[in-house]
Design an enzyme around this catalytic site. Structure first.
Site, mmCIF file in Angstrom:
data_model
loop_
_atom_site.group_PDB
_atom_site.id
_atom_site.type_symbol
_atom_site.label_atom_id
_atom_site.label_comp_id
_atom_site.label_asym_id
_atom_site.label_seq_id
_atom_site.Cartn_x
_atom_site.Cartn_y
_atom_site.Cartn_z
ATOM 1 N N GLU A 95 0.854 -1.194 0.000
ATOM 2 C CA GLU A 95 0.000 0.000 0.000
ATOM 3 C C GLU A 95 0.884 1.237 0.000
ATOM 4 O O GLU A 95 1.869 1.313 0.732
ATOM 5 C CB GLU A 95 -0.908 -0.003 1.234
ATOM 6 C CG GLU A 95 -1.774 1.235 1.385
ATOM 7 C CD GLU A 95 -2.620 1.199 2.647
ATOM 8 O OE1 GLU A 95 -2.976 2.293 3.142
ATOM 9 O OE2 GLU A 95 -2.919 0.098 3.160
ATOM 10 N N GLU A 151 -3.047 11.448 2.925
ATOM 11 C CA GLU A 151 -3.832 10.848 4.002
ATOM 12 C C GLU A 151 -3.613 11.631 5.296
ATOM 13 O O GLU A 151 -2.498 11.944 5.662
ATOM 14 C CB GLU A 151 -3.430 9.392 4.219
ATOM 15 C CG GLU A 151 -4.308 8.668 5.232
ATOM 16 C CD GLU A 151 -3.876 7.241 5.472
ATOM 17 O OE1 GLU A 151 -4.752 6.398 5.756
ATOM 18 O OE2 GLU A 151 -2.666 6.968 5.376
#
Length: 313
Positions: free
Chosen positions: A133, A138
């Protein structure tokens, strides 16, 4: 004999120069007219346990949570309804998967900087975490500085810090430290949330190769001339915001990634840090706030001008 030796040297040198000057060519262009056709809409339970109801494309279109014009696409959340079952939102994943490449997103607005929110632009492989990932954008709640993070299925240690960022952790392995991952925090308050939006957004770029994974952020006023061209050249951009390399077999840990945009609420991260965040005085819990204050999420939307994926030639 001498001339043939020179020819062989020239051939070798030429191949070295060719590799070192290798550029990028367009692989996929996600334009406003084709953007949603090139993504799948995820409408199952949120894997991060968010207080959210992801909706399908027809529902998103009918309720105005997605829209497009000639210049941009819009992805929003419900900001009108008090809810006890989770706030309606959109999570999309690209139909095409990628291994290596240069990914460039020109973003005008993001959902960040709002209590309860946990937006992300990221890439992920199959059977998480076996395919890895890469979190490009974020953060949670009222944060002002973006986090970029990697997560792996095997033990990896990579320090991604550069002059533009602060290293947070160098352990990428998903099954330790609560899946914190190896990450950095951008030093620029224009990289996320309110500061990003007030500045007109900017460009995020991620270069993924066998020897490193690098991420750049450029505020609207400082986008390199070739970054949005058909021939981007990261070698001319200066140091990245994150430069992950070190004790890790990148090709073994990162493969076949979808690109994902989503906005969830509360959940494993935003929910768990509510009590220690600047939002704690607004409600007893993250879910209480998100459920009962729809007006707070009017600005929780993405505006994306362009998204392009390039492959090396």
């Amino acid at each position: 004999m001498f001339s043939s030796t020179l020819l062989r040297i020239a051939a070798v040198f030429g191949s070295i120069v060719s590799v070192s000057q290798a550029g990028y060519t367009i692989a996929d262009d996600y334009t406003p007219s084709n953007f949603f056709d090139k993504f799948d809409f995820f409408n199952a339970k949120d894997p991060t346990n968010g207080f959210v109801q992801y909706i399908d494309r027809p529902t998103a279109e009918n309720t105005g949570l997605i829209a497009r014009n000639d210049r941009s696409i819009y992805i929003g959340v419900d900001h009108k309804t008090v809810t006890s079952t989770g706030r309606a939102s959109v999570r999309i994943g690209s139909k095409t998967s990628y291994t290596h490449g240069l990914f460039i997103a020109d973003i005008g607005h993001m959902p960040g900087g709002i209590c309860g929110t946990w937006p992300a632009f990221w890439t992920v492989g199959p059977n998480w975490p076996s395919g890895g990932e890469i979190d490009i954008i974020e953060e949670v709640h009222e944060a002002t500085n973006n986090h970029a993070t990697l997560h792996t299925n095997t033990w990896c240690e990579m320090d991604g810090g550069t002059s533009a960022s602060t290293p947070l952790s160098n352990t990428c392995y998903a099954y330790t430290n609560g899946n914190t991952g190896c990450g950095v925090q951008d030093k620029s308050p224009q990289s996320y949330g309110v500061g990003f939006n007030q500045n007109g957004g900017g460009v995020y770029a991620m270069e993924w190769a066998s020897h490193r994974i690098a991420i750049w952020f450029f505020p609207r006023h400082a986008i390199p001339g070739n970054a949005l061209s058909e021939n981007p050249d990261p070698a001319t951009w200066g140091p990245p915001m994150a430069d992950f390399k070190g004790n890790c077999n990148i090709d073994e840990n990162f493969r076949d990634h979808q690109m994902i945009f989503d906005t969830t609420f509360c959940g494993d991260w935003a929910g768990s840090v509510w009590g220690s965040s600047s939002c704690a005085s607004k409600a007893n819990s993250c879910t209480d706030f998100v459920a009962n204050n729809p007006w707070a999420f009017a600005e929780a939307y993405w505006v994306i001008y362009s998204l392009k994926v390039f492959k090396q030639y």
